[in-house]
Scaffold this active site. Structure first.
Site, short mmCIF file in Angstrom:
data_model
loop_
_atom_site.label_atom_id
_atom_site.label_comp_id
_atom_site.label_asym_id
_atom_site.label_seq_id
_atom_site.Cartn_x
_atom_site.Cartn_y
_atom_site.Cartn_z
N TYR A 141 -8.34 -12.96 -1.27
CA TYR A 141 -7.43 -13.25 -0.14
C TYR A 141 -7.16 -12.00 0.71
CZ TYR A 141 -6.34 -17.74 -2.38
OH TYR A 141 -6.42 -18.99 -2.93
N LYS A 190 -14.12 -15.29 -14.46
CA LYS A 190 -15.44 -15.91 -14.28
C LYS A 190 -16.45 -14.81 -14.62
CE LYS A 190 -18.03 -19.36 -12.84
NZ LYS A 190 -18.24 -20.55 -13.66
N ASP A 222 -13.47 -22.32 -14.85
CA ASP A 222 -13.84 -23.74 -14.74
C ASP A 222 -13.43 -24.52 -15.98
OD1 ASP A 222 -15.68 -22.01 -15.81
OD2 ASP A 222 -17.45 -22.97 -14.99
N ASP A 246 -3.93 -19.24 -7.84
CA ASP A 246 -3.44 -20.15 -6.80
C ASP A 246 -3.83 -21.58 -7.15
OD1 ASP A 246 -2.37 -21.05 -4.46
OD2 ASP A 246 -3.97 -20.28 -3.16
N ASP A 250 -1.36 -24.67 -9.17
CA ASP A 250 -1.07 -25.97 -8.55
C ASP A 250 -1.50 -27.11 -9.47
OD1 ASP A 250 0.06 -24.95 -6.27
OD2 ASP A 250 -1.14 -26.19 -4.92
#
Ligand code: NAD
Length: 355
Positions: A141, A190, A222, A246, A250
């Site tokens: 980001y 990852k 994942d 992020d 959620d």
């Protein structure tokens, strides 16, 4: 003890839910003999309307001089123009940057009374008690980004960047927090693809050796996303980088049924923190007096715990929320035959605090 708390009600349902949290903090102060001095400041869309800036200098300086900041939400259709020079969320990004807030904490609990509101089967959510810790200031980001026309077509680039010390401080915080909980850290990365994740994993393993009382596991992002819906009860503290956090936070948030229930904290090096419900300004229900204030009230509990060091008072708010739910108080988003209003839910928590 005397503490200064800055309130940033913001936009939409923000002022409605912050009002209820303030009432709860006021009652806690009276009961415990502490003095909380409140100062209300402008941020977000309302600040743009009144000052032309999303984070006016006066607001920033009040926040810097406070012990803690409680925010409602910012944004709404009125300011929803991605091309606008000043946007409400710039206030939020600005305050996180200015206060050096690098860690976002989102606890997620499966309340027995609300098991029916979860999209998952009740037996999956029963007993869920996890905390997602997201790195807030680095990663893709904030990396270098650009687009350019090339003979092959438009080329776009986003860069994922971290310094080792940025990874180290957030993973260390995960271990510290886990010590006060069920002593388990799941470090999510990852590492099979990303170099930044390989370094993340290395740092987590090295730190893990310094916390022998805490169990460390590594998980790929994942499979973590899958495990969150198949076995959410198996997590204690999840720590991960900005974008993974992020998305996963959620996903974790919907496990308990309503966005309106969930608190969050953003912390930096010192005690000063920013506390807010995870939901947005909910323009579809703003002004109707039906927003669920529990996410903000529980954020106030986190504020007492992390910024003011008032653990017993924080726990008393959390127990009062449980009691209010157990006695049947439900805002519209939580279902139920006779929903209570925003202030009705606030009053139910106050009554539970007093009893
Ligand atoms: P939202 O969280 O505002 O709303 C999503 C849905 O959840 C809506 O149906 C809403 O009615 C419901 N909801 C949210 N909070 C609730 C509560 N307390 N009680 C009951 N129901 C609740 O997300 P959105 O609609 O995507 O965004 C609306 C605005 O909020 C946008 O401008 C967005 O940029 C902004 N936003 C701000 C923040 C923040 O301030 N931190 C976070 C997310 C979104």
């Amino acid at each position: 003890m005397q503490s200064k708390i800055v309130l940033l009600p913001g936009d939409g349902v923000g002022p409605e839910v912050v009002d209820q949290a303030r009432a709860v903090l006021t009652t806690v102060a009276k009961k415990s003999g502490h003095v909380f001095e409140f100062q209300t400041c402008l941020m977000g869309g309302i600040a743009i309307d009144q000052t032309g800036e999303a984070l006016p200098a006066e607001t920033l300086s009040a926040c810097k001089g406070a012990d803690a900041v409680l925010l409602g939400a910012v944004g709404g259709p009125k300011w929803d123009n991605p091309r606008a020079k000043v946007r409400p969320e710039m206030g939020l990004l600005g305050i996180r940057r200015e206060l050096g807030l690098y860690a976002n904490l989102r606890p997620v609990r499966g309340y027995t009374e609300l098991l029916g509101s979860s999209p998952l089967k009740p037996d999956r959510v029963e007993g869920v008690n996890m905390l997602v810790l997201r790195e807030l200031t680095g990663g893709v980001y904030f990396g270098q980004k650009f687009r350019e026309d090339t003979p092959k077509g438009v080329r776009v680039v986003d860069t994922l960047e971290y310094y080792d010390f940025e990874i180290e401080r957030i993973v260390k915080l995960a271990f510290e927090i886990a010590r006060g909980r069920q002593k388990k850290v799941t470090s999510v990365d990852k590492a099979n693809v990303l170099e930044s994740s390989r370094v993340w994993r290395e740092i987590a393993s090295n730190l893990g050796a310094k916390y022998p009382d805490v169990t460390l596991e590594h998980q790929l992002v994942d499979s973590c996303a899958m495990r969150l819906v198949t076995a959410p009860g198996s997590f204690d503290v999840i720590v991960t980088e900005n974008m993974f956090g992020d998305i996963l936070s959620d996903e974790a948030a919907v496990l308990t049924g309503s966005l309106g229930m969930l608190p969050s904290a953003s912390l930096g090096e010192g005690k000063l923190g920013l506390y807010e419900p995870i939901h947005g300004s909910a323009p579809d229900i703003a002004g109707k007096g039906i927003a669920n204030p529990l996410g903000t009230i529980l954020s106030a509990a986190m504020l007492l715990r992390h910024s003011l060091g008032l653990e017993a008072e924080a726990a008393s708010i959390e127990r009062a929320v449980e009691k209010a739910l157990a006695r049947g108080a439900r805002t519209k988003d939580l279902g139920g035959d006779k929903p209570v209003s925003t202030s009705g839910m606030g009053e139910a928590v106050l009554a539970a605090l007093e009893s």
